[in-house]
Write a protein that holds these residues in place. Structure first.
Motif, PDB file in Angstrom:
ATOM      1  N   GLY A   7       0.782  -1.227   0.000  1.00 56.61           N
ATOM      2  CA  GLY A   7       0.000   0.000   0.000  1.00 56.61           C
ATOM      3  C   GLY A   7       0.813   1.276   0.000  1.00 56.61           C
ATOM      4  O   GLY A   7       0.390   2.283   0.572  1.00 56.61           O
ATOM      5  N   CYS A   8       1.968   1.249  -0.666  1.00 58.72           N
ATOM      6  CA  CYS A   8       2.803   2.461  -0.724  1.00 58.72           C
ATOM      7  C   CYS A   8       2.848   2.979  -2.163  1.00 58.72           C
ATOM      8  O   CYS A   8       3.924   3.251  -2.711  1.00 58.72           O
ATOM      9  CB  CYS A   8       4.198   2.199  -0.177  1.00 58.72           C
ATOM     10  N   ALA A   9       1.692   3.112  -2.772  1.00 60.67           N
ATOM     11  CA  ALA A   9       1.598   3.575  -4.159  1.00 60.67           C
ATOM     12  C   ALA A   9       2.234   4.950  -4.314  1.00 60.67           C
ATOM     13  O   ALA A   9       2.139   5.796  -3.436  1.00 60.67           O
ATOM     14  CB  ALA A   9       0.138   3.630  -4.592  1.00 60.67           C
ATOM     15  N   GLY A  10       2.894   5.128  -5.456  1.00 59.57           N
ATOM     16  CA  GLY A  10       3.512   6.419  -5.749  1.00 59.57           C
ATOM     17  C   GLY A  10       5.006   6.440  -5.568  1.00 59.57           C
ATOM     18  O   GLY A  10       5.701   7.240  -6.196  1.00 59.57           O
ATOM     19  N   VAL A  11       5.539   5.562  -4.730  1.00 61.74           N
ATOM     20  CA  VAL A  11       6.995   5.552  -4.515  1.00 61.74           C
ATOM     21  C   VAL A  11       7.645   4.723  -5.619  1.00 61.74           C
ATOM     22  O   VAL A  11       7.020   3.818  -6.185  1.00 61.74           O
ATOM     23  CB  VAL A  11       7.364   4.982  -3.125  1.00 61.74           C
ATOM     24  N   PRO A  12       8.901   5.007  -5.967  1.00 60.84           N
ATOM     25  CA  PRO A  12       9.558   4.226  -7.019  1.00 60.84           C
ATOM     26  C   PRO A  12       9.717   2.765  -6.613  1.00 60.84           C
ATOM     27  O   PRO A  12      10.069   2.458  -5.478  1.00 60.84           O
ATOM     28  CB  PRO A  12      10.922   4.914  -7.184  1.00 60.84           C
ATOM     29  N   ALA A  13       9.449   1.875  -7.563  1.00 64.86           N
ATOM     30  CA  ALA A  13       9.580   0.430  -7.344  1.00 64.86           C
ATOM     31  C   ALA A  13      10.009  -0.195  -8.661  1.00 64.86           C
ATOM     32  O   ALA A  13       9.348   0.000  -9.681  1.00 64.86           O
ATOM     33  CB  ALA A  13       8.262  -0.169  -6.865  1.00 64.86           C
ATOM     34  N   PHE A  14      11.102  -0.922  -8.649  1.00 59.22           N
ATOM     35  CA  PHE A  14      11.600  -1.516  -9.889  1.00 59.22           C
ATOM     36  C   PHE A  14      12.468  -2.722  -9.592  1.00 59.22           C
ATOM     37  O   PHE A  14      12.959  -2.903  -8.472  1.00 59.22           O
ATOM     38  CB  PHE A  14      12.392  -0.487 -10.713  1.00 59.22           C
ATOM     39  N   ASP A  15      12.657  -3.562 -10.623  1.00 59.54           N
ATOM     40  CA  ASP A  15      13.510  -4.744 -10.527  1.00 59.54           C
ATOM     41  C   ASP A  15      14.921  -4.427 -11.004  1.00 59.54           C
ATOM     42  O   ASP A  15      15.117  -3.548 -11.856  1.00 59.54           O
ATOM     43  CB  ASP A  15      12.968  -5.886 -11.387  1.00 59.54           C
ATOM     44  N   VAL A  16      15.884  -5.171 -10.475  1.00 54.14           N
ATOM     45  CA  VAL A  16      17.272  -5.133 -10.927  1.00 54.14           C
ATOM     46  C   VAL A  16      17.635  -6.549 -11.354  1.00 54.14           C
ATOM     47  O   VAL A  16      17.368  -7.508 -10.634  1.00 54.14           O
ATOM     48  CB  VAL A  16      18.219  -4.659  -9.796  1.00 54.14           C
ATOM     49  N   GLN A  17      18.229  -6.686 -12.538  1.00 56.90           N
ATOM     50  CA  GLN A  17      18.583  -8.008 -13.069  1.00 56.90           C
ATOM     51  C   GLN A  17      20.098  -8.107 -13.195  1.00 56.90           C
ATOM     52  O   GLN A  17      20.690  -7.582 -14.127  1.00 56.90           O
ATOM     53  CB  GLN A  17      17.916  -8.208 -14.431  1.00 56.90           C
ATOM     54  N   ALA A  18      20.731  -8.740 -12.214  1.00 52.66           N
ATOM     55  CA  ALA A  18      22.170  -9.009 -12.276  1.00 52.66           C
ATOM     56  C   ALA A  18      22.437 -10.432 -11.812  1.00 52.66           C
ATOM     57  O   ALA A  18      23.506 -10.750 -11.324  1.00 52.66           O
ATOM     58  CB  ALA A  18      22.952  -8.007 -11.426  1.00 52.66           C
TER      59      ALA A  18
END
Length: 301
Positions: free
Chosen positions: A78-89
């Motif tokens: 429930g923290c909509a609006g904050v940056p969220a992304f995957d890292v692929q290494a």
């Protein structure tokens, strides 16, 4: 495993140190594991999910090609609006993700970051290939990072230094033979184990030395080495090359197998919860994965 491929329990233990592995249930996704690990990390840190400013999730086995698995985790908390992304290494993913979150905090853009490593590698294994299928497992681990003022010295608590590297020339030594653009398939993991081992011991020792030189510390200052849990022989070889006593190495590969980006946070979680890793101690994280990618993070707990 012996019923699936031409192998035996004794052979696996002797060559890899792996005694068991965990496999996600049918219908259980990487995001399910990630959410469970995140819930435990937030509870341990005393942080509410709605207070998260950033989510960085390391995985090579996302739920979907897109959207990212991180946004599924975000929706749950429930923290909509904050940056969220995957890292692929791949196996270095957690160290890469930790570095990204650390730099967001240092830049003053966020105050509380959730960093997750989560994998369901069982979904990209060729269960007829004994050189790979016995090595990997599924799992997830997470940490919470919070901004705190320090004096910029090695006596600070938190992440002291991080170092990342990659060498795309080594693609064919460890890769998955499929992808949406290349083959329109998921593909299976392929590995030249002997060559990976040779590169791993050299690269991992070098990137740990790099971290120590950046902070003015020595191997004698390390309380715990928490490495990527790839293979017991790699762990032993790296510790020996660094001059770190085997009893200072956190090892979970025997029970978790190689869980790629999840392996370091899983090992760290176990060592914190059983009391080995304590506040004020110096911990070095290191990993190498497909790509090749490799990196380290030096932390004072």
């Amino acid at each position: 495993m012996a019923e699936r491929v031409d192998t035996s329990d004794d052979w696996i233990i002797e060559r890899t140190g792996i005694r068991q592995r965990h496999v996600a249930a049918e219908g259980e996704c990487t995001s399910d594991l990630a959410i469970k690990a995140a819930e435990r990390a937030l509870a341990a840190a005393g942080v509410d999910g709605k207070d998260i400013d950033l989510i960085v999730l390391a995985t090579a086995t996302p739920d979907y090609t897109f959207p990212s698995t991180a946004v599924t985790v975000q929706a749950h908390f429930g923290c909509a609006g904050v940056p969220a992304f995957d890292v692929q290494a791949v196996c270095s993913g957690f160290v890469y993700a930790l570095t990204v979150a650390d730099n967001f905090i240092k830049a003053g853009q966020v105050k509380t970051a959730l960093v997750i490593g989560a994998e369901t590698f069982s979904r990209i294994l060729d269960w007829n290939d004994r050189t790979t299928c016995v090595l990997f497992g599924d799992g997830a681990g997470a940490v919470v990072l919070k901004a705190e003022e320090g004096d910029g010295s090695s006596s600070d608590r938190g992440i002291l230094t991080t170092h990342l590297h990659a060498d795309g020339r080594q693609h064919d030594l460890l890769y998955v033979d499929g992808g949406p653009s290349k083959t329109q398939t998921t593909g299976y993991l392929r590995m030249q184990g002997r060559e990976v081992f040779r590169h791993a011991v050299v690269n991992l020792a070098a990137v740990v030395d790099e971290a120590l030189k950046a902070t003015g510390l020595t191997s004698a200052d390390i309380d715990w080495l928490v490495p990527h849990q790839a293979n017991r022989r790699i762990l032993d070889g790296t510790a020996k090359k660094l001059g770190v006593s085997p009893d200072k190495v956190v090892i979970t590969v025997d029970r978790h197998a190689n869980t790629s980006a999840a392996s370091i946070p899983l090992a760290l979680d176990e060592a914190v919860r059983d009391g080995r890793v304590r506040e004020g101690q110096v911990v070095i994280l290191e990993a190498m994965g497909g790509g090749f990618t490799w990196g380290s993070a030096l932390i004072r707990m």
